[in-house]
Design an enzyme around this catalytic site. Sequence first.
Site, mmCIF file in Angstrom:
data_model
loop_
_atom_site.group_PDB
_atom_site.id
_atom_site.type_symbol
_atom_site.label_atom_id
_atom_site.label_comp_id
_atom_site.label_asym_id
_atom_site.label_seq_id
_atom_site.Cartn_x
_atom_site.Cartn_y
_atom_site.Cartn_z
ATOM 1 N N GLN A 91 37.367 75.385 20.799
ATOM 2 C CA GLN A 91 38.816 75.656 20.266
ATOM 3 C C GLN A 91 38.908 76.505 18.962
ATOM 4 O O GLN A 91 39.704 77.100 18.588
ATOM 5 C CB GLN A 91 39.542 74.590 19.996
ATOM 6 C CG GLN A 91 39.828 73.616 21.385
ATOM 7 C CD GLN A 91 40.396 72.649 20.911
ATOM 8 O OE1 GLN A 91 41.646 72.146 21.145
ATOM 9 N NE2 GLN A 91 39.746 71.294 20.705
ATOM 10 N N ASN A 92 37.401 76.623 18.484
ATOM 11 C CA ASN A 92 37.380 77.099 17.050
ATOM 12 C C ASN A 92 37.372 78.471 16.942
ATOM 13 O O ASN A 92 36.881 79.383 18.032
ATOM 14 C CB ASN A 92 36.167 76.607 16.358
ATOM 15 C CG ASN A 92 35.983 75.177 16.134
ATOM 16 O OD1 ASN A 92 37.323 74.546 16.087
ATOM 17 N ND2 ASN A 92 35.047 74.372 15.920
ATOM 18 N N HIS A 109 40.136 79.940 22.243
ATOM 19 C CA HIS A 109 41.332 80.058 21.385
ATOM 20 C C HIS A 109 41.343 81.586 20.496
ATOM 21 O O HIS A 109 41.892 81.887 19.715
ATOM 22 C CB HIS A 109 41.620 79.011 20.444
ATOM 23 C CG HIS A 109 42.489 77.968 20.889
ATOM 24 N ND1 HIS A 109 42.551 76.702 20.397
ATOM 25 C CD2 HIS A 109 42.942 77.635 22.246
ATOM 26 C CE1 HIS A 109 43.129 75.816 21.205
ATOM 27 N NE2 HIS A 109 43.258 76.539 22.317
ATOM 28 N N GLU A 203 37.806 59.828 14.044
ATOM 29 C CA GLU A 203 38.901 58.646 14.156
ATOM 30 C C GLU A 203 39.408 58.979 15.645
ATOM 31 O O GLU A 203 38.972 60.041 16.062
ATOM 32 C CB GLU A 203 40.154 58.843 13.243
ATOM 33 C CG GLU A 203 40.571 60.245 13.328
ATOM 34 C CD GLU A 203 41.548 60.979 12.509
ATOM 35 O OE1 GLU A 203 41.913 60.003 11.463
ATOM 36 O OE2 GLU A 203 42.150 61.993 12.389
#
Length: 232
Positions: A91-92, A109, A203
């Site tokens: 997505q970078n 993207h 996380e």
Amino acid sequence: MDDIRNIVILTGAGISAESGLATFRGPDGLWEGHRVEDVCTPEALARDAALVHRFYDERRAKLADVRPNAAHEALAALDAQWPGELLIVTQNVDDLHERAGAKRLIHMHGELRSALCAGCGKAKRWTEALPPGSVCDGCGRALLRPDIVFFGEMPYEMDAIDDALRRADLFVSVGTSGAVYPAAGFVQTARHVGARTLELNLEPSAGSFYFEESRMGAASVLVPELVRELLG
Ligand code: OAD
């Protein structure tokens, strides 16, 4: 991991954080300083092209100061050595995967170092600032814009991504919050076809509960560990 042949790896901003590129969400995230709708929508480009171009010019310029980290390098090594099918879907919009040497790569993207003709749709490598009003030298008529998939636009190469996901034995998600679809839904497709699903993130992501296994920690540590496991 002995039974794995086909692998799809989804990466997000977290994999480039240790190279010094800001992520999107969180206290120092890019979207903290900007409203998404001001810089990352077709409406924003139509309303204030100078602001949108400046936002991406700054981020393009920043690429000159950063280098791939151990996570990008490990994925490039996996790409070079993995005998089965492998696809890295990022997505970078940075170019750190390819600078590390990754070849089997899709930028779903878009890419900072690319300019897109808003008329003919031709993309062109672009490493400098992109002044608003720059005309495409392909069609000679329409304006060039940052080659970024804005909110409300269709990500690139969705058919190829879907095909790879449907053949996957292992789906790995690295450094993404799972906040943006369709990427956030890839884990569900992978599960549907019976692939193993593994999340590597600092996380738990928004869709953490969809993954069979979650490993929490820095990408620069977790990704090389996984690659060692896969390559034996
Ligand atoms: P986010 O900023 O939403 O999420 C980054 C994730 O990486 C968070 O869950 C962090 O906890 C995690 N993270 C940060 N540092 C890490 C590290 N060193 N190792 C491992 N994990 C780390 O970024 P994305 O999920 O990539 O779209 O955002 C998805 C899309 O939203 C982007 O592609 C962009 C944005 O709007 C467009 O611009 C079209």
